[in-house]
Design an enzyme around this catalytic site. Structure first.
Site, short mmCIF file in Angstrom:
data_model
loop_
_atom_site.label_atom_id
_atom_site.label_comp_id
_atom_site.label_asym_id
_atom_site.label_seq_id
_atom_site.Cartn_x
_atom_site.Cartn_y
_atom_site.Cartn_z
N CYS A 208 0.88 -1.18 0.00
CA CYS A 208 0.00 0.00 0.00
C CYS A 208 0.91 1.23 0.00
CB CYS A 208 -0.96 -0.01 1.18
SG CYS A 208 -0.17 0.06 2.80
N ARG B 152 -3.24 -0.48 5.41
CA ARG B 152 -3.83 -1.57 4.63
C ARG B 152 -2.93 -2.78 4.46
NH1 ARG B 152 -5.08 2.23 -0.29
NH2 ARG B 152 -3.18 3.11 0.58
N ASP C 292 -7.87 3.92 1.04
CA ASP C 292 -6.96 4.39 2.09
C ASP C 292 -7.78 4.94 3.27
OD1 ASP C 292 -5.04 5.61 3.59
OD2 ASP C 292 -4.13 6.70 1.93
P1 4NP Z 1 -1.64 2.92 4.05
O1 4NP Z 1 -2.23 4.30 4.61
O2 4NP Z 1 -1.14 3.23 2.65
O3 4NP Z 1 -2.81 2.02 4.04
O4 4NP Z 1 -0.54 2.53 5.00
C1 4NP Z 1 -1.50 5.49 4.65
C2 4NP Z 1 -0.65 5.72 5.69
C3 4NP Z 1 0.06 6.90 5.75
C4 4NP Z 1 -0.09 7.86 4.77
C5 4NP Z 1 -0.93 7.61 3.70
C6 4NP Z 1 -1.63 6.42 3.65
N1 4NP Z 1 0.60 9.07 4.86
O5 4NP Z 1 0.40 9.93 4.00
O6 4NP Z 1 1.42 9.24 5.77
#
Ligand code: 4NP
Length: 173
Positions: free
Chosen positions: A18, A24, A136
């Protein structure tokens, strides 16, 4: 799961990807690890997860993701890392959460064989036909985290079933 020229005598290795590797994909890794163990299929499956970005490298999953996971009986406790070029070679299947991840990982593939390893988590979902991504949850509320778990449970069950079939193992759900 697309058919690659895999040696079925070795474990099937999956890398979940992800954006940040704190919501995720660590949840996908944790759920898949949980059901792999539940079905006593640890000898057939190798799991890891990674993020497109390195912002959260070394961190545990997001506190909200961990807490929603615990409420469903899961333990999300991997440490975040960024995807690296050698992952494209090392893993049999690379499973991404959304279109943006798909584009970014596809850009890392150097051969058609590597491109064929890449799929979307929702390709494996049997009960969520309207979903083409695991959205997300980072900037949203509780419902977003619950939806992540719901979609991942659906997709992971199908993934495990396909791995069981590939290895000729009986899979009872
Ligand atoms: P992930 O969610 O891709 O599901 O781990 C996110 C976690 C952090 C960020 C974006 C999405 N961020 O911009 O820090």
């Amino acid at each position: 799961m697309k058919e690659n020229s895999e040696d079925i005598s070795k474990k099937t290795s999956l890398l979940f990807v992800c954006l940040g590797n704190i919501c995720r994909s660590p949840a996908a890794e944790g759920i898949m690890r949980h059901i792999t163990k539940e079905h006593m299929m640890e000898d057939y499956v190798d799991l890891d997860s990674a993020g497109i970005g390195s912002w959260h490298a070394g961190e545990l999953p997001d506190r909200r993701m961990r807490s929603h996971g615990s409420a469903h009986g899961y333990d999300f406790s991997s440490r975040a890392r960024q995807i690296k070029q050698e992952d494209m070679q090392r893993f049999d299947h690379i499973i991404v959460m959304d279109d943006e991840n798909y584009k970014d990982v596809t850009a890392m593939a150097r051969t058609d064989e590597q491109r064929r390893k890449i799929s979307r988590m929702t390709d494996f979902c049997k009960h969520h036909p309207g979903h083409t991504a695991v959205p997300d949850p980072y900037y949203g509320g509780d419902r977003g985290f619950e939806l992540v778990i719901e979609l991942l449970e659906d997709g992971c069950k199908e993934l495990l079933k396909q791995i069981a079939q590939k290895h000729g193992v009986a899979y009872l759900l």
